[in-house]
Motif scaffolding. Sequence first.
Motif, PDB file in Angstrom:
ATOM      1  N   SER A 116      93.807  58.414 -47.586  1.00  0.00           N
ATOM      2  CA  SER A 116      94.215  59.800 -47.804  1.00  0.00           C
ATOM      3  C   SER A 116      93.676  60.632 -46.660  1.00  0.00           C
ATOM      4  O   SER A 116      92.484  60.591 -46.356  1.00  0.00           O
ATOM      5  N   TYR A 117      94.558  61.364 -46.011  1.00  0.00           N
ATOM      6  CA  TYR A 117      94.151  62.381 -45.046  1.00  0.00           C
ATOM      7  C   TYR A 117      94.712  63.686 -45.595  1.00  0.00           C
ATOM      8  O   TYR A 117      95.929  63.863 -45.643  1.00  0.00           O
ATOM      9  N   TRP A 118      93.845  64.537 -46.056  1.00  0.00           N
ATOM     10  CA  TRP A 118      94.270  65.788 -46.693  1.00  0.00           C
ATOM     11  C   TRP A 118      95.266  65.509 -47.814  1.00  0.00           C
ATOM     12  O   TRP A 118      96.362  66.078 -47.870  1.00  0.00           O
ATOM     13  N   ALA A 119      94.884  64.559 -48.644  1.00  0.00           N
ATOM     14  CA  ALA A 119      95.644  64.240 -49.856  1.00  0.00           C
ATOM     15  C   ALA A 119      97.035  63.666 -49.581  1.00  0.00           C
ATOM     16  O   ALA A 119      97.923  63.728 -50.437  1.00  0.00           O
TER      17      ALA A 119
ATOM     18  N   VAL B 186      85.987  55.524 -51.659  1.00  0.00           N
ATOM     19  CA  VAL B 186      85.788  54.686 -50.465  1.00  0.00           C
ATOM     20  C   VAL B 186      85.836  55.607 -49.244  1.00  0.00           C
ATOM     21  O   VAL B 186      86.850  56.252 -49.006  1.00  0.00           O
ATOM     22  N   GLU B 187      84.733  55.680 -48.504  1.00  0.00           N
ATOM     23  CA  GLU B 187      84.797  56.460 -47.267  1.00  0.00           C
ATOM     24  C   GLU B 187      84.687  55.557 -46.033  1.00  0.00           C
ATOM     25  O   GLU B 187      85.572  55.534 -45.194  1.00  0.00           O
TER      26      GLU B 187
ATOM     27  N   SER C 159      96.154  54.054 -40.878  1.00  0.00           N
ATOM     28  CA  SER C 159      95.155  54.974 -40.332  1.00  0.00           C
ATOM     29  C   SER C 159      95.036  54.743 -38.829  1.00  0.00           C
ATOM     30  O   SER C 159      95.180  53.603 -38.367  1.00  0.00           O
TER      31      SER C 159
ATOM     32  N   ARG D 152      90.814  56.452 -50.816  1.00  0.00           N
ATOM     33  CA  ARG D 152      90.329  57.807 -50.559  1.00  0.00           C
ATOM     34  C   ARG D 152      88.841  57.893 -50.866  1.00  0.00           C
ATOM     35  O   ARG D 152      88.304  57.026 -51.565  1.00  0.00           O
TER      36      ARG D 152
ATOM     37  N   THR E 176      90.015  51.376 -43.938  1.00  0.00           N
ATOM     38  CA  THR E 176      91.394  50.883 -44.022  1.00  0.00           C
ATOM     39  C   THR E 176      91.531  49.575 -43.241  1.00  0.00           C
ATOM     40  O   THR E 176      92.129  48.605 -43.730  1.00  0.00           O
TER      41      THR E 176
ATOM     42  N   GLU F 257      95.416  61.326 -56.437  1.00  0.00           N
ATOM     43  CA  GLU F 257      95.673  61.456 -54.996  1.00  0.00           C
ATOM     44  C   GLU F 257      96.145  60.120 -54.398  1.00  0.00           C
ATOM     45  O   GLU F 257      97.005  60.093 -53.522  1.00  0.00           O
TER      46      GLU F 257
ATOM     47  N   GLY G 223      87.415  60.694 -52.397  1.00  0.00           N
ATOM     48  CA  GLY G 223      87.225  61.391 -53.671  1.00  0.00           C
ATOM     49  C   GLY G 223      87.439  60.472 -54.870  1.00  0.00           C
ATOM     50  O   GLY G 223      87.900  59.336 -54.729  1.00  0.00           O
TER      51      GLY G 223
END
Length: 179
Positions: free
Chosen positions: A83-86, A159-160, A9, A124, A16, A131, A126
Amino acid sequence: MRALVINCSPVRNGATAEIVRIVSEELRDRYEVKSVCIDDYHFSFCKGCRSCHSTARCIMSDDVDVLMNEFQNAGIIVSVSPSYWADIPGQFKAFIDRVTPWCNTHEPHRTLPSGKSGYTIALRTGPNMKECERIIGSIEHFYGHLEIECKGSLGLCSVEYKEAVKERESEIRSFCKQI
Ligand SMILES: Cc1cc2nc3c(=O)[nH]c(=O)nc-3n(C[C@H](O)[C@H](O)[C@H](O)COP(=O)(O)O)c2cc1C
């Protein structure tokens, strides 16, 4: 043996990065650990010219060679990717594209010393593990073409921000025991 732990990332103080910190701490007793962030490196996008398919060299010279030198020197590679846009972040994908001179699908190609082991951690926000599996698949595809043996992976959903990593710390540390 050297272990390279990569923050895939561009965020240096996010979730991350916090996982990279935990993994590096966990491996420090057994390996000489180097942790890096993809944003430490400056490189251009692959132009798709395919010169490297016949020369095993890229027409550009930049920090891709510096990061590949870290791969060269490490016996263990741990890639930690959000995940960035899956999918993997664009910066890491741009790096992978530029590693085509090392890809074993064309001859000649550059090679890394054999016997390297690769591990992947995907995270990610979500809740769906599929994913994470896609991200793990992208990184294991990359390892495969570099002939880095895929030895293990971990997916972390929900996890955000780095605060959420605290609750997953024991899961991450126990994953590290196999490395
Ligand atoms: C540009 C961008 C796109 C993202 N896309 C997704 C996504 O498609 N699915 C998801 O679950 N999380 C997504 N996330 C959330 C990250 O996966 C999540 O915040 C991760 O824990 C931490 O990333 P960081 O270390 O780069 O801050 C996205 C985040 C960013 C910044």
